[in-house]
Design a protein around this motif. Structure first.
Motif, PDB file in Angstrom:
ATOM      1  N   VAL A  22       0.844  -1.190   0.000  1.00 60.55           N
ATOM      2  CA  VAL A  22       0.000   0.000   0.000  1.00 60.55           C
ATOM      3  C   VAL A  22       0.883   1.245   0.000  1.00 60.55           C
ATOM      4  O   VAL A  22       1.713   1.409   0.892  1.00 60.55           O
ATOM      5  CB  VAL A  22      -0.886   0.042   1.278  1.00 60.55           C
ATOM      6  N   GLU A  60       1.300  -0.435  -9.984  1.00 57.79           N
ATOM      7  CA  GLU A  60       0.365  -1.550  -9.861  1.00 57.79           C
ATOM      8  C   GLU A  60       0.627  -2.589 -10.950  1.00 57.79           C
ATOM      9  O   GLU A  60       0.639  -3.798 -10.686  1.00 57.79           O
ATOM     10  CB  GLU A  60      -1.096  -1.078  -9.924  1.00 57.79           C
ATOM     11  N   HIS A  64      -0.369  -7.436  -5.002  1.00 55.61           N
ATOM     12  CA  HIS A  64      -1.398  -6.396  -5.117  1.00 55.61           C
ATOM     13  C   HIS A  64      -0.807  -5.064  -4.707  1.00 55.61           C
ATOM     14  O   HIS A  64      -0.106  -4.991  -3.692  1.00 55.61           O
ATOM     15  CB  HIS A  64      -2.588  -6.717  -4.209  1.00 55.61           C
ATOM     16  N   VAL A  79      -1.804  -1.103  -3.839  1.00 58.71           N
ATOM     17  CA  VAL A  79      -2.900  -0.191  -3.526  1.00 58.71           C
ATOM     18  C   VAL A  79      -2.367   1.234  -3.392  1.00 58.71           C
ATOM     19  O   VAL A  79      -1.550   1.516  -2.509  1.00 58.71           O
ATOM     20  CB  VAL A  79      -3.581  -0.598  -2.191  1.00 58.71           C
ATOM     21  N   PRO A  88      -8.530   4.401  -0.561  1.00 65.42           N
ATOM     22  CA  PRO A  88      -7.747   3.338  -1.187  1.00 65.42           C
ATOM     23  C   PRO A  88      -8.292   2.923  -2.553  1.00 65.42           C
ATOM     24  O   PRO A  88      -9.505   2.805  -2.733  1.00 65.42           O
ATOM     25  CB  PRO A  88      -7.887   2.182  -0.190  1.00 65.42           C
ATOM     26  N   GLY A 113      -7.047   0.073  -5.921  1.00 60.80           N
ATOM     27  CA  GLY A 113      -6.560  -1.305  -5.973  1.00 60.80           C
ATOM     28  C   GLY A 113      -7.667  -2.348  -6.024  1.00 60.80           C
ATOM     29  O   GLY A 113      -8.842  -2.032  -6.177  1.00 60.80           O
ATOM     30  N   TRP A 161      -8.724  -4.719  -0.792  1.00 61.37           N
ATOM     31  CA  TRP A 161      -9.657  -3.978   0.070  1.00 61.37           C
ATOM     32  C   TRP A 161     -10.188  -4.871   1.185  1.00 61.37           C
ATOM     33  O   TRP A 161     -10.235  -4.464   2.348  1.00 61.37           O
ATOM     34  CB  TRP A 161     -10.781  -3.398  -0.778  1.00 61.37           C
ATOM     35  N   HIS A 165     -13.744   1.510  -0.475  1.00 62.48           N
ATOM     36  CA  HIS A 165     -12.959   1.131  -1.640  1.00 62.48           C
ATOM     37  C   HIS A 165     -13.347   2.076  -2.775  1.00 62.48           C
ATOM     38  O   HIS A 165     -14.440   1.973  -3.325  1.00 62.48           O
ATOM     39  CB  HIS A 165     -13.253  -0.327  -2.018  1.00 62.48           C
TER      40      HIS A 165
END
Ligand code: NDP
Length: 476
Positions: free
Chosen positions: A98, A112, A121, A123, A142, A144, A149, A171
């Motif tokens: 993240v 990403e 992943h 984010v 956020p 992604g 999430w 999200h």
């Protein structure tokens, strides 16, 4: 591994976010490139929750439960890439990285994609609220994957600000949606602040009020439909007296506003998307004018800085400025939400505009009562063509219109620059106009460049033979 989440980058923002996470009962692994920042955090605040102190990235990664959730809170740009590059080889498939810094969303798209190739992943997560928000509850945006999430949701919903029992996070959408929305949030923040600054300038120069009196005016405004964090702190800043000189604080501060780039990014993106965010653009340019001190000095020397005098009734003028501020603010938000909508459509993010207003109600810098009205507007009609035409906002603008025009006209007469007030009014008038002079522009373009035009009376693409017999060709 026993930590629910990890956070690396323990400067002001990261340190406070880590404390917030720990205070909410989550076990958090903490790391910083310079270890001293990590140890001082744990020494000072270790009793606030369950911190897992780690000195190396290897230790840090090993301390976090899989699939790992790792928050990076370092300087945006190259430092973020450097941390990602060091981290990635240590991770396992499905882990989540993240980036909570203020990244440009193009960087988020790139990062990403790179991490997806490694089954990781990524984010991009916007965090607003400054230091204080990070500690006590920010607004969190956020982007992604849905998978990311779901993994992050328990932590994020517990640390975010809360309004009426609803956390100020959701999200936002896939990909770079989170950082895009955070960027527009900051753009709106620029417009909001510029409108406040213009109000202050007018109240002082035209209304003849002293800073302390203007502070009082803002306090009163903060009890009405303008209630917001920025109006509240404006009252604080204007009430403040400089300790050294005894002068109003606002008079000892150099009048050159700085910027870190999110306003500029918002305007650049808006130009690409073809969305007129005139309020944000004027706010960004106004900061830039303020910094051009040499040009300002030269112009002041050439033309003088004198202002014309007009007599106004003080109380009436205060009310008119309030109305102009509110109407211009509606325009700035209408434009910002248009940009989110356009960005979302362009990138297939499916961002819910009402949800964005919901998560900005608390925690972030633009938090305001006003946002509840935006939530209502989109709940009433999800496909609203513009916030301006929502019945509530339309009434508000109608009610304030005369005052708004009066304020802009007075400012022009006196010589007080009000780029955000004036451009917002021009935007409003352009939007509602039945015929725009764009028709003439089309004529000119056809004349010098054979760019063609459409007609009001029939379908088709037309060109007039300007250099010939002035006959018209149908080129469709
Ligand atoms: P800074 O932006 O000043 O960043 C300092 C942190 O970055 C330190 O932890 C530093 O580590 C680390 N760092 C810098 N370069 C590297 C590198 N090459 N490798 C590893 N770590 C590095 O800190 P802030 O807390 O102000 O902001 C953090 C992020 O949050 C930024 O992206 C910022 O834009 C964003 N943000 C800030 C807000 C604010 O109000 N300040 C609000 C919202 C978002 P070291 O200690 O070793 O130098």
């Amino acid at each position: 591994a026993r930590a629910t989440i990890g956070l690396t980058g323990l400067a002001v923002m990261g340190r406070n976010l880590a404390r917030n996470i720990a205070r909410q009962g989550h076990t958090i692994a903490v790391h910083n490139r310079t270890t001293e920042k990590m140890t001082s955090l744990v020494e000072q605040f270790g009793d606030e929750g369950d911190f897992v102190p780690t000195e190396t990235l290897e230790e840090f990664v090993a301390a976090i439960e899989r699939p790992r959730a790792i928050v990076i809170m370092v300087k945006a740009g190259a430092p973020t890439d450097a941390v990602i590059d060091e981290l990635v080889p240590l991770l396992d498939p499905d882990d989540i990285v993240v980036d909570a810094g203020n990244a440009h969303y193009d960087d988020t798209v790139r990062r990403e994609a790179a991490l997806a190739e490694k089954d990781l992943h990524f984010v991009g997560m916007g965090v607003s609220g400054g230091e204080e928000g990070a500690l006590n509850g920010p607004s969190i945006m956020p982007g992604g994957s849905e998978h990311a999430w779901e993994r992050l949701r328990p932590v994020l919903t517990s640390i975010a600000a809360e309004v009426d029992g609803t956390p100020c996070t959701t999200h936002v959408g896939p990909g770079a949606a989170g950082h895009f929305v955070k960027m527009v949030h900051n753009g709106i923040e620029y417009a909001d602040m510029q409108l406040i600054a213009e109000s202050y300038d007018l109240l002082r120069t035209v209304g003849g009020l002293e800073p302390a009196e203007i502070s009082q005016v803002f306090r009163e405004w903060n009890d009405g439909d303008l209630e917001s964090f920025l109006i509240d702190i404006t009252a604080d800043v204007l009430a403040h007296t400089d300790g050294d000189t005894g002068a109003p604080f606002v008079d000892v501060v150099r009048d050159a506003a700085e910027q870190k780039g999110t306003g500029r990014w918002t305007v650049q993106s808006a130009l690409d998307l073809g969305v007129p965010v005139t309020g944000i653009a004027e706010a960004t340019f106004a900061r830039s004018i303020s910094g051009h001190t040499e040009q300002r000095a030269a112009a002041a020397q050439t033309f003088g800085s004198d202002l014309a005098r007009v007599e106004v009734d003080r109380d009436t003028f205060v009310d008119q400025v309030r109305a102009a501020l509110y109407a211009s603010k509606v325009v700035a938000y209408a434009q910002g939400f248009d940009q989110i909508k356009a960005g979302s459509e362009e990138n297939d993010w499916d961002v819910d505009l009402g949800d964005m207003a919901t998560i900005w109600r608390g925690g972030c810098i633009i938090r305001a009562q006003f946002l509840n009205r935006i939530v209502d507007a989109y709940a009433e009609r999800a496909d609203l063509p513009s916030l301006l035409v929502d019945p509530y906002f339309a009434d508000a603008v109608r009610d304030g219109l005369e005052a708004w025009r009066e304020v802009v006209a007075t400012a022009a007469r006196v010589g007080v620059p009000t780029p955000a007030f004036a451009s917002s009014l021009a935007y409003f008038d352009a939007l509602r106009r039945d015929r725009l002079p764009a028709a003439l522009i089309q004529g000119l373009r056809d004349n010098f460049g054979a760019h063609t035009y459409g007609r009001t009376d029939r379908e088709g693409t037309f060109h007039t033979l300007w250099a010939g017999d002035l006959s018209e060709e149908d080129q469709s």
